[in-house]
Motif scaffolding. Sequence first.
Motif, short mmCIF file in Angstrom:
data_model
loop_
_atom_site.label_atom_id
_atom_site.label_comp_id
_atom_site.label_asym_id
_atom_site.label_seq_id
_atom_site.Cartn_x
_atom_site.Cartn_y
_atom_site.Cartn_z
N VAL A 33 0.86 -1.19 0.00
CA VAL A 33 0.00 0.00 0.00
C VAL A 33 0.89 1.24 0.00
O VAL A 33 2.05 1.20 0.42
N ASN A 34 0.33 2.33 -0.48
CA ASN A 34 1.04 3.61 -0.49
C ASN A 34 0.65 4.43 0.73
O ASN A 34 -0.54 4.55 1.06
N ASP A 36 0.78 8.16 1.90
CA ASP A 36 0.99 9.53 1.41
C ASP A 36 1.12 10.48 2.58
O ASP A 36 0.25 10.53 3.47
N PHE A 37 2.19 11.26 2.59
CA PHE A 37 2.44 12.22 3.66
C PHE A 37 2.45 13.62 3.05
O PHE A 37 3.20 13.90 2.11
N THR A 38 1.60 14.49 3.58
CA THR A 38 1.50 15.86 3.07
C THR A 38 1.83 16.84 4.18
O THR A 38 1.25 16.76 5.28
N ALA A 39 2.75 17.76 3.92
CA ALA A 39 3.08 18.83 4.86
C ALA A 39 2.65 20.16 4.24
O ALA A 39 2.99 20.47 3.10
N THR A 40 1.87 20.93 5.01
CA THR A 40 1.36 22.21 4.53
C THR A 40 1.73 23.29 5.53
O THR A 40 1.64 23.08 6.74
N GLY A 41 2.15 24.46 5.04
CA GLY A 41 2.56 25.54 5.94
C GLY A 41 2.35 26.90 5.31
O GLY A 41 1.88 27.03 4.18
N GLY A 42 2.71 27.91 6.08
CA GLY A 42 2.52 29.29 5.64
C GLY A 42 1.29 29.91 6.28
O GLY A 42 0.39 29.20 6.73
N THR A 43 1.25 31.22 6.30
CA THR A 43 0.14 31.91 6.96
C THR A 43 -1.19 31.62 6.29
O THR A 43 -2.24 31.67 6.92
N SER A 44 -1.17 31.30 5.02
CA SER A 44 -2.41 30.96 4.31
C SER A 44 -2.29 29.59 3.63
O SER A 44 -2.89 29.36 2.59
N ASN A 45 -1.47 28.72 4.23
CA ASN A 45 -1.26 27.37 3.70
C ASN A 45 -0.78 27.39 2.25
O ASN A 45 -1.16 26.54 1.43
N GLU A 51 4.92 13.52 -0.12
CA GLU A 51 5.83 12.40 -0.35
C GLU A 51 5.04 11.10 -0.16
O GLU A 51 4.18 11.01 0.71
N THR A 52 5.36 10.12 -0.99
CA THR A 52 4.67 8.84 -0.95
C THR A 52 5.67 7.74 -0.61
O THR A 52 6.74 7.65 -1.21
#
Length: 208
Positions: A33-34, A36-45, A51-52
């Motif tokens: 299985v995959n 999936d990791f998502t990182a989001t940032g910043g004042t307004s995303n 990355e998978t």
Amino acid sequence: TAVTSPQSLAIGETKNFTFNVTAPGSTPDGTEVNLDFTATGGTSNQYSEIETYQIIVGFVPEYCESAANYSGDTEIDEVIFGDDIINNTAGDCATYTDFTNLIAEVTQDETYAMSITLGTCGGNYTKAAKVYVDWNRDGDFEDSEEEVYVSESSSSTATYTFDVNIPEDAHLGDLRLRIVCIETSTPTSIASCGTYSWGETEDYTLYV
């Protein structure tokens, strides 16, 4: 899906995050299985990166080696399992071949026809074979009913056809099927592991 609470990071700072990933109980061992990791940032995303990673569910067994010391003379010419595997390798002269990419789909408590043809790359010598399946997927062929067939010995090319019964409690997922063919007049002496002088070992996959 797992989501962390927002975290503040200074420039150059790193933080570790821990997630618990639970597969459904019906997922067969060995399923890829995959993640999936998502990182989001910043004042307004406005910044994001994905990355998978590939992970395998459950225990992945490692099997003992089995192979001939010499690649001439006795070999496995052909293997047929049901309608899914038809593999003719006559004349390839190998000591061991990993054919686990060849998969036969099977069902618990069903019976399937299988045949093996024992031949030669050179001289004809007395030979025989055993067929094994690791029904409980514990990484060996030593448990009850895991030796599924023993051929007669023959000094010429010979085809053996037989039935393979899938146990009603066979482990769900990928199972290792192994064929060991060696030069011998005593078929019962063939072992699932180790080296031998002349012959061939081939591994396949059954998917329950």
